[in-house]
Design an enzyme around this catalytic site. Structure first.
Site, PDB file in Angstrom:
ATOM      1  N   CYS A  24     -45.844  17.002  16.746  1.00 30.04           N
ATOM      2  CA  CYS A  24     -46.081  16.750  18.172  1.00 30.04           C
ATOM      3  C   CYS A  24     -47.264  17.541  18.727  1.00 30.04           C
ATOM      4  O   CYS A  24     -48.142  16.976  19.391  1.00 30.04           O
ATOM      5  CB  CYS A  24     -44.814  16.994  18.981  1.00 30.04           C
ATOM      6  N   HIS A  75     -41.015  20.578  22.080  1.00 27.08           N
ATOM      7  CA  HIS A  75     -41.560  19.247  21.806  1.00 27.08           C
ATOM      8  C   HIS A  75     -42.487  18.867  22.947  1.00 27.08           C
ATOM      9  O   HIS A  75     -42.237  19.211  24.108  1.00 27.08           O
ATOM     10  CB  HIS A  75     -40.448  18.213  21.657  1.00 27.08           C
ATOM     11  N   HIS A  87     -45.904  10.285  21.538  1.00 25.71           N
ATOM     12  CA  HIS A  87     -45.597  11.545  20.864  1.00 25.71           C
ATOM     13  C   HIS A  87     -45.373  11.300  19.384  1.00 25.71           C
ATOM     14  O   HIS A  87     -45.319  10.157  18.927  1.00 25.71           O
ATOM     15  CB  HIS A  87     -44.381  12.215  21.509  1.00 25.71           C
TER      16      HIS A  87
END
Length: 116
Positions: A24, A75, A87
């Site tokens: 990510c 994240h 993502h």
């Protein structure tokens, strides 16, 4: 946004920072780097960059942070608009677009940043 969206389908790779595979924060660093903006490599450090914005202020290009595997920012995704973000999730294995309104992401949302 075009740079991020063009990477849809690229495989997830832990520690990945290029189109051979992304995690990510590697995706964020790569996409912003393509625009001439240097970003830290780690999600927690990216969470400290830019201006904090409210959820109702999210626009395309903003960073959206979640607490998933550990407390705090673990994240990150890039906003496509006020509800969708791109993502690199380890679950599902490819760069993709998801909706912030989904219960999974709503429960884990911890903040957003604008980096310009």
């Amino acid at each position: 946004m075009a740079a991020a969206l063009n990477l849809r389908g690229v495989q997830y790779r832990n520690g990945g920072t290029d189109p051979a595979g992304f995690d990510c924060s590697g995706l964020v660093a790569y996409v912003f780097g393509q625009q001439g903006l240097t970003m830290p490599r780690q999600t927690s450090a990216q969470f400290a960059v830019g201006a904090r914005i409210r959820k109702d202020q999210i626009q395309a290009g903003d960073l959206i942070f979640f607490s998933t595997v550990a407390p705090g920012a673990s994240h990150v995704g890039i906003a496509v608009d006020d509800d969708e973000f791109v993502h690199a999730p380890s679950s599902g294995g490819v760069v993709r677009v998801e909706r912030l309104a989904l219960p999974y992401w709503q429960r884990r949302f911890i903040g957003a940043r604008r980096v310009r």
